[in-house]
Design a protein around this motif. Sequence first.
Motif, PDB file in Angstrom:
ATOM      1  N   GLN A   6       0.959  -1.367   0.114  1.00 21.16           N
ATOM      2  CA  GLN A   6      -0.087  -0.114  -0.052  1.00 21.16           C
ATOM      3  C   GLN A   6       0.942   1.310   0.096  1.00 21.16           C
ATOM      4  O   GLN A   6       2.003   1.327   0.421  1.00 21.16           O
ATOM      5  CB  GLN A   6      -0.726  -0.011   1.396  1.00 21.16           C
ATOM      6  N   LEU A   7       0.406   2.319  -0.637  1.00 17.49           N
ATOM      7  CA  LEU A   7       1.055   3.421  -0.795  1.00 17.49           C
ATOM      8  C   LEU A   7       1.327   4.284   0.527  1.00 17.49           C
ATOM      9  O   LEU A   7       2.199   5.106   1.033  1.00 17.49           O
ATOM     10  CB  LEU A   7       0.506   4.229  -1.780  1.00 17.49           C
ATOM     11  N   VAL A  42      12.838  -6.600   5.739  1.00 16.44           N
ATOM     12  CA  VAL A  42      14.061  -5.989   5.025  1.00 16.44           C
ATOM     13  C   VAL A  42      13.828  -4.839   4.248  1.00 16.44           C
ATOM     14  O   VAL A  42      14.523  -3.907   3.827  1.00 16.44           O
ATOM     15  CB  VAL A  42      14.987  -7.010   4.684  1.00 16.44           C
ATOM     16  N   GLN A  43      12.796  -5.018   3.298  1.00 13.36           N
ATOM     17  CA  GLN A  43      12.332  -4.106   2.367  1.00 13.36           C
ATOM     18  C   GLN A  43      12.176  -2.736   3.080  1.00 13.36           C
ATOM     19  O   GLN A  43      12.428  -1.857   2.625  1.00 13.36           O
ATOM     20  CB  GLN A  43      11.202  -4.263   1.432  1.00 13.36           C
ATOM     21  N   GLY A  45      10.890   5.902   1.840  1.00 11.51           N
ATOM     22  CA  GLY A  45      11.166   7.271   1.938  1.00 11.51           C
ATOM     23  C   GLY A  45      10.722   7.570   3.427  1.00 11.51           C
ATOM     24  O   GLY A  45      11.025   8.637   3.978  1.00 11.51           O
ATOM     25  N   SER A  46       9.955   7.103   3.988  1.00 12.59           N
ATOM     26  CA  SER A  46       9.321   7.378   5.456  1.00 12.59           C
ATOM     27  C   SER A  46      10.168   6.923   6.483  1.00 12.59           C
ATOM     28  O   SER A  46      10.221   5.696   6.657  1.00 12.59           O
ATOM     29  CB  SER A  46       7.919   6.938   5.656  1.00 12.59           C
ATOM     30  N   LEU A  86      11.875   2.863  10.719  1.00 10.63           N
ATOM     31  CA  LEU A  86      12.184   2.462  12.097  1.00 10.63           C
ATOM     32  C   LEU A  86      11.098   1.074  12.378  1.00 10.63           C
ATOM     33  O   LEU A  86      11.470   0.406  13.247  1.00 10.63           O
ATOM     34  CB  LEU A  86      11.605   3.804  12.967  1.00 10.63           C
ATOM     35  N   ALA A  87      10.002   1.179  12.228  1.00  9.84           N
ATOM     36  CA  ALA A  87       9.122   0.212  12.304  1.00  9.84           C
ATOM     37  C   ALA A  87       9.667  -1.094  11.957  1.00  9.84           C
ATOM     38  O   ALA A  87       9.479  -2.193  12.743  1.00  9.84           O
ATOM     39  CB  ALA A  87       7.683   0.554  11.995  1.00  9.84           C
ATOM     40  N   ALA A  88      10.197  -1.124  10.728  1.00 12.55           N
ATOM     41  CA  ALA A  88      10.842  -2.393  10.078  1.00 12.55           C
ATOM     42  C   ALA A  88      11.899  -2.744  10.906  1.00 12.55           C
ATOM     43  O   ALA A  88      12.136  -3.936  11.142  1.00 12.55           O
ATOM     44  CB  ALA A  88      11.245  -1.955   8.560  1.00 12.55           C
TER      45      ALA A  88
END
Lengths: 73, 752
Positions: free
Chosen positions: B24-25, B62-63, B70-71, B76-78
């Motif tokens: 999702q964008l 990992v992506q 960009g965000s 951080l969440a990843a």
Amino acid sequence: MPQPEVRRSIKRSAVSDQQRRRELALLRQTQQRSDSQNRARRLASSVFTLSSSSSSDLILPDKGILTRAADSE
Amino acid sequence: IAGIELPQKQWPELITSLLSNIHQLQPHVKQATLETLGYICEEVSPQVVDQDQVNKILTAVVQGMNASEGSADVRLAATRALYNALGFSQTNFSNDMERDYIMRVVCEATLSPDVKIRQAAFECLVAISSTYYDKLASYMQDIFNITSKAVREDEEPVGLQAIEFWSSICDEEIDILDEYGGDFTADSDVPCYYFIKQALPALVPMLLETLLKQEEDQDQDEGAWNLAMAGGTCLGLVARTVGDDIVPLVMPFIQENITKPEWRQREAATYAFGSILEGPSPDKLIPVVNVALNFMLTALMKDPNNHVKDTTAWTLGRIFEFLHGSTLETSVITNENCQQILTVLLQSMKDVPNVAEKACGALYFLAQGYEDSPGSPLSPYFQDIIQSLLNVTHRDDAGESRLRTAAYETLNEVVRTSTDETAPVVTQLLPVIMLELHQTLETQKLSSDDREKQNELQGLLCGCLQVIIQKLGASETTKYAFMQYADQIMELFLRVFACRNATVHEEAMLAIGAVAYAVGGNFLKYMQGFYPYLEMGLQNFQEYQVCAITVGVVGDLCRALEEKILPYCDGIMTQLLKNLSSSQLHRSVKPPIFSCLGDIALAIGENFEKYLIYSMPMLQSAAELSSHAVATDNEMLDYANQLRNGILEAYSGILQGFKNCPKAQLLVPYVPHILQFLDKLYNEKDMDDAVMKTAVGVLGDLADTLGTHASTLMNQSVASIEFLEECLSSDDPSIKESAEWAKMAISRAVSV
């Protein structure tokens, strides 16, 4: 995965004296339990009053060689 | 909800549907999805998720971490999700390409412009260092460069994690080297890669630099944790990992800084010295300490800076802890310098609270080093030492920097290690501490804050009394000196139980165990008053330590009172059996309860008859449980062995308790099961030495009490005889001794 533990500073003691007191009390109790058991084991046994008339073929190890304890009687 | 449902395969579509959000964008949907995936990985065990789904989760995570994202919130969440997903990534870390990719992304994230992302990425590296230590070799050079830059240049939370990476590697290598005694063989599970030894020439200077980054008042703040503290702690771990090799790398830093006018340099030099005292050999350290000792004593008295004095006193404590004591060939303490050391420490105990606390700590280890050494050079100063410590406990500021606690802990150690020649002083100390406890009980109407402090003090005083009573009770001559205080002391302890505080109860209970040990059968007169509290202790599942201690005290009472404990046995047995059946009670209390059943049986002999029908089935089912327990890890195996030992001690006590009684016949039906249990233990081959000793003892107890009834059955058990033979040739003298006795008992039984 759990959160990492906060590392304890090297300048703070790792074992509390309270923990040490617990462990020493446990050590004393273990020692005394073992002493009491040894005392009881040293008391002469009068098992013959209980024993049945059946003979036993129990094989006991003796100096690494199996000998028939009952046979040696 | 996923934590509950996924293990039961009740929400199979969850992960797939979460992963469909990733493309999702809207960044906030991605962020929430990654957070949720992270929580799921944190909550559920890796076995619950298929490898195919793990791969997809890791790909999404990992992506999300990639620099092209960009965000910052998504990144951080990843990164945080990866931290939780690392436990799922065994297969991926075994694949070189996948591992390389994950490591590259993590390392790149440590360079992110966002401080939170950098910190989270270093947290991942720390977790990887312990989970995948054996996969790190090809990344270590890069990781060193990254961590080194972070420690030197980044913000503190990031630098702290970078240091933590090296501390964690030390932990791994210390464990590996401990386990294999330094001799790695191809059979070992995890080899030591000696990363710390290889990094040493660059790692040590980096850590030494951190020591100079102290905060002004860090010693007054219990919760302080900063670069200097983390660096010193890591340096201590490095010293334990590499031993002697660290000394020449740290000595120039100490020599250069220890006399500098700037306090930070003097403190850092002293801290470095104190940090490396565990690990290197005494041969390497003693010559250095001999040169430094006088300097340190002078610094403790005269340095104008409290922080320097604090670290100096702590370093002296470490010197006494590791380089003084009867196990060492040469000690740094001699009869000549002992008096000077003592004078300095007693003087420092009057210094500001944090310095005085460290001086107490140093005295603790000084006293400990003289344990079991008659003619201790501390003896002539014993009275002064005790008085100085009591003075510290009375200081108005003793509540700061845990000074009061440190003073009582040291007082306890000084008493524990005291010798016969100072026994009169220990005896005189008893009424002094009793009076202090009495005074705390007289104070009325306290605020809740004051009550908390009061409880803490009562705990310390009960602890101190326990140590004194145990000391005096251990020898015939001093035991009688204690007797005159026994009535008063019991009265005090019973009053203490009226205060509702678990720590105080535990301390008082331990002390009462020591009283029972000292006064023996005379304890009967206290039983009526004490029994309600004993029962209360056995019922305290919430604070299970209190329950465990109380179980131990029941054992003390059995040995002290012997058959005179009988009137209380119905109540005690009811409670113990309830505790064994309860799933609420912490499992660590159960093995001592089994041992306690043996204590009771041994004390009351054939009167145990009425408890047989309840306790024997319980022992049988626990025996089955402990022999079928799949020891998945060392902790589980330890517990299984504790349980086995408790069960065997119970059997031993019951068998010996019935010896020479006609009612011993009642035990005959249980013999096959006991023998089966011993056979299983023998065949499992995973019992420890303590279990082996107890088990072979039970074999003897069976023959000793039941004669031919047991020996006929033993004859059918090949394992029993093989087991006895194995124990007879054991290297452990206590196992051998038990086996010799068992052999004799069996011989006697079969010869009848």
